[in-house]
Scaffold this active site. Structure first.
Site, PDB file in Angstrom:
ATOM      1  CG  ASP A   1      -9.429   2.560  -0.537  1.00 24.79           C
ATOM      2  OD1 ASP A   1      -9.436   1.746  -0.694  1.00 24.79           O
ATOM      3  OD2 ASP A   1      -9.272   3.492   0.225  1.00 24.79           O
TER       4      ASP A   1
ATOM      5  CG  ASP B   1      -2.427   0.314   1.359  1.00 25.91           C
ATOM      6  OD1 ASP B   1      -2.275   1.063   0.456  1.00 25.91           O
ATOM      7  OD2 ASP B   1      -3.618   0.765   1.742  1.00 25.91           O
TER       8      ASP B   1
HETATM    9  C1  GLA Z   1      -6.363   1.442   2.131  1.00 29.01           C
HETATM   10  C2  GLA Z   1      -6.000   0.772   0.782  1.00 29.01           C
HETATM   11  C3  GLA Z   1      -7.126  -0.213   2.154  1.00 29.01           C
HETATM   12  C4  GLA Z   1      -6.697  -0.970   3.329  1.00 29.01           C
HETATM   13  C5  GLA Z   1      -6.766   0.509   4.263  1.00 29.01           C
HETATM   14  C6  GLA Z   1      -5.240  -0.063   5.570  1.00 29.01           C
HETATM   15  O1  GLA Z   1      -6.735   3.050   2.681  1.00 29.01           O
HETATM   16  O2  GLA Z   1      -6.959   1.043  -0.329  1.00 29.01           O
HETATM   17  O3  GLA Z   1      -7.849  -1.516   1.243  1.00 29.01           O
HETATM   18  O4  GLA Z   1      -5.968  -1.626   2.745  1.00 29.01           O
HETATM   19  O5  GLA Z   1      -5.202   0.882   3.305  1.00 29.01           O
HETATM   20  O6  GLA Z   1      -5.247   1.271   5.833  1.00 29.01           O
END
Ligand code: GLA
Length: 725
Positions: A550, A480
């Site tokens: 997301d 990430d």
């Molecule tokens: C990002 C990712 C999510 C999740 C969060 C965790 O927003 O896109 O899928 O993994 O971080 O903090």
């Protein structure tokens, strides 16, 4: 596929599948562009007498016959700064005298089979040396001794050409590269519309289309990342062109940091396209003998509109960009706990999700953010990649063993490029955070970015990640990146090199990605950046799938997937069914099937009915996997044409199977009662699985399937599956 040099006419003709690209060595060694478009067998192209060879106020080199030629009016293969070509430059090198006049002329060329790698950079590759051919043209500035090597690769099976540039200091004085775009291409005319993919967090890659106007227009990123706001992709489509018709040129940069794509329409109605590293706040010092490699740009041409262009990108990326074991291996159907639990979990809670997953037919459990340091919310612990034993008793290993005993694969979340101000790592190494002297660091999601230009930082990250990855049977890693970069600077770079920071940052990130993927070749890596904030071919080279957004609300996610599909294949986009309330589980599934499919929820928080529905969905995931991952995508009704309904379909290579999906986002009186399919064989017959009825491909594509009896409700969706009889 071939690259041919016509010695007599000094013409290079590059042919990829169905595509020709032609240019010539013109007066005084300038490289003049002649053609890029559908395949032509000969190189007998109209020469420059048919073009405006000269225009008032366009300077010409003193050495040429007066009024016969100006680099400012001639379509060029490289746009040099400060000389007689006054359009936007693709190359600008400041020399030891302090000026930035750059003047590249042809010196030599060579043609070789295959495709050379670009050191330190992700790039397309040849699977076998005979499926690609590469032309390297060396150009030289006789005054400064700077050299550019223009690289062009053609493909046997794809209507694509890749381009990049090597800049070399062949002098004995230092130079500063101020602009190093990956290519320059001047079109013959400007009757095109520009398409780009804009967005923000939770709404990535929205489609935008505008006519080209005189002057300069374009997109870019200054975020230290390709970013949510603009994807490093543009297309030019002939006026009036659409999904199925018109000439479409797609340009995509294999790069994950600050980029720029610009088009200048000049007073001769030529549109110059340049794309590469964003030259704002960029500089690269080149000592005598040193070389600099630009990232690679991918140029795709289609005479079949945007649909043809997208399918060409999809096949190309599935075959020549995505690498490693998971390139063709079936990706496991996963459940991720993030939307279900956030960071509030312990091992038993996670195990309960895994146990449900096993019983449901899911193949992998992914543990998301919150398993390390003291991480219960986003205020702390990034960088402290040691397990939180309060949450996971016995460590990561104990949970991995329990989950594996169920017969599931195991995945884990990392955000390697970040550091929390509240972390042991930051307290020990405040210099490891990106910062500039005497200035406060802005935070994003309460975190700082770690300085990936530093080898000590990368070594630390490799070692600490290896403590988990090497000692446990882990199958998947979600990588990430949850903020953009500000106050960009490195404590280790001298003042004159701070302008190199962003590019060094991404080279450092790529190096760590390379080390991790080489050390753990079995890992399936999924790229991520607050959803799809770094959804680009650079990341795709290291991770065969990227979390698309997301936003898991199917009715808005579908728009994001449509936009993403302009350039990226279904296999690249992570797509999950979540508990988001606006759509039925059937519709959520129908949308998420368009990608690397999975679930993102806590089964304890959804109804029994929903759990049963999920169980029933699994078979379809397997049934359609190959068709969706490796078939051809046809967009039938696009959100940018119709805000209410959308439809898309997949057809396998032999046209023996087709899956169409129709979705009503918002109910409105139907404007059409028939869904006309695409991509089938008109002369063959297909059985509709649902009713057993048989229709010709011609009928399904021209008359279409009746939607008359279908419910007209918000969020209603339906799949139609056909097999050739
Ligand atoms: C990002 C990712 C999510 C999740 C969060 C965790 O927003 O896109 O899928 O993994 O971080 O903090």
């Amino acid at each position: 596929m071939s690259i041919h040099f016509n010695e007599q006419k000094k013409i290079f003709k590059l042919d990829s599948k169905g595509v020709s690209y032609v240019f010539k060595i013109y007066q005084e060694g300038f490289l003049a562009h002649l053609y890029f478009g559908a395949y032509i067998p000969d190189d007998n192209l109209p020469d420059f007498e048919r073009r405006p060879v000269y225009a008032s106020f366009s300077p010409q080199p003193a050495s040429v016959e007066p009024y016969t030629f100006s680099p400012d009016t001639c379509p060029m293969e490289i746009g040099c700064n400060g000389g007689a070509d006054l359009r936007i430059a693709s190359i600008q090198i400041r020399n030891a005298d302090g000026n930035a006049v750059t003047d590249m002329r042809y010196v030599s060329h060579k043609i070789c089979s295959g495709k050379p790698a670009l050191p330190g950079l992700p790039a397309l590759y040849a699977n076998t040396p005979d499926e690609c051919e590469t032309l390297e043209i060396t150009m030289r500035d006789q005054v400064t001794g700077a050299e550019c090597v223009l690289l062009y690769t053609v493909f046997e099976r794809h209507p694509a050409i890749t381009r990049s540039v090597i800049i070399r200091n062949a002098s004995n004085k230092p130079m500063l590269i101020e602009r190093a775009m990956s290519f320059c291409m001047d079109t013959n005319g400007c009757d095109y519309e520009l398409i780009s993919l804009y967005g923000r967090h939770m709404q990535e890659r929205d489609f935008e289309r505008r006519p080209l106007a005189h002057g300069t227009q374009g997109i870019g990123s200054r975020r230290g990342s390709s970013g949510h706001a603009q994807n490093p992709f543009i297309a030019l489509i002939s006026k009036g062109g659409n999904e199925d018709s018109g000439e479409a040129y797609g340009f995509n940069l294999v790069y994950s940091c600050n980029f720029k794509a610009e088009i200048e329409v000049d007073y001769n109605n030529t549109a110059r396209v340049i794309m590469g590293i964003n030259y704002d706040d960029f500089g690269w010092n080149l000592a005598p003998g040193e070389e600099f490699y630009t990232p690679e740009a991918v140029l795709v041409y289609s005479a079949e509109g945007l649909g043809g262009m997208s399918r060409a990108f999809h096949r190309l990326y599935n075959e020549n960009l995505v690498r490693g074991e998971w390139k063709h291996k079936k990706r496991p159907l996963l459940v991720n706990n993030w939307e279900g639990t956030g960071m509030e979990f312990d091992d038993d809670k996670l195990y309960a999700i895994a146990a449900w997953a096993k019983e449901t037919g899911i193949e992998m459990f992914v543990m998301d953010d919150g398993w390390f340091g003291r991480r219960d919310d986003d205020t702390s612990s990034l960088g402290d990649w040691k397990v939180n034993e309060r949450k996971l008793k016995g460590g990561v290993g104990a949970l991995v063993k329990r989950v594996k005993a169920l017969g599931l694969k195991f995945g884990i979340w990392y955000e390697p490029e970040m550091i929390s101000p509240d972390s042991d790592l930051y307290r020990a190494h405040p210099d490891w955070a990106i910062h500039v002297p005497n200035r406060e660091c802005s935070v994003g999601r309460q975190q700082l970015v770690i300085d990936m230009t530093r080898k000590d930082v990368r070594d630390y990250l490799f070692d600490i990640m290896s403590e988990v990855l090497a000692n446990n049977d882990i199958d998947y890693l979600k990588w990430d990146f949850n903020r953009n970069i500000s106050e960009a600077g490195s404590a280790l770079l001298p003042a004159e090199r701070q302008k190199e920071f962003y590019h060094r940052y991404i080279l450092g990130t790529y190096e760590l990605m390379d080390r991790i993927t080489k050390a753990y070749p079995h890992l399936l890596v999924e790229g991520c950046s607050g959803g799809g904030g770094r959804f680009d071919p650079g990341i795709l080279y290291f991770s065969p799938q990227i979390w698309c957004s997301d936003n898991t609300d199917a009715l808005s996610r579908v728009d994001i997937q449509f936009g993403t599909s302009l350039c990226y294949p279904a296999s690249a986009q992570g797509a999950h069914v979540s508990a988001s309330p606006r759509a039925s589980y059937e519709t959520k599934r129908n949308v998420a099937l368009w990608g690397s499919f999975g679930y993102e929820l806590d089964p304890a928080k959804i109804s029994e009915e929903a759990r049963n529905e999920i169980k029933a969905q699994i078979a379809d995931y397997h049934k359609y996997y190959d068709l969706i991952h490796y078939g051809d995508l046809y967009r039938i009704i696009c959100p940018w044409d119709d805000p209410y309904n959308c439809a898309w379909m997949f057809v396998d290579e032999d046209k023996t199977q087709a899956l169409a999906i129709y979705l009503i986002k918002f109910k409105k009186e139907r404007r059409g009662l028939f869904l006309r399919l695409k991509g089938l064989d008109p002369a063959k017959y297909y059985r509709w699985e649902e009713t057993g009825e048989v229709f010709s491909g011609a009928l399904l594509m021209n008359a279409g399937i009746s939607l008359f009896r279908m419910p007209n409700e918000d969020g209603y969706s339906k799949t139609f599956f056909f097999t050739m009889v």
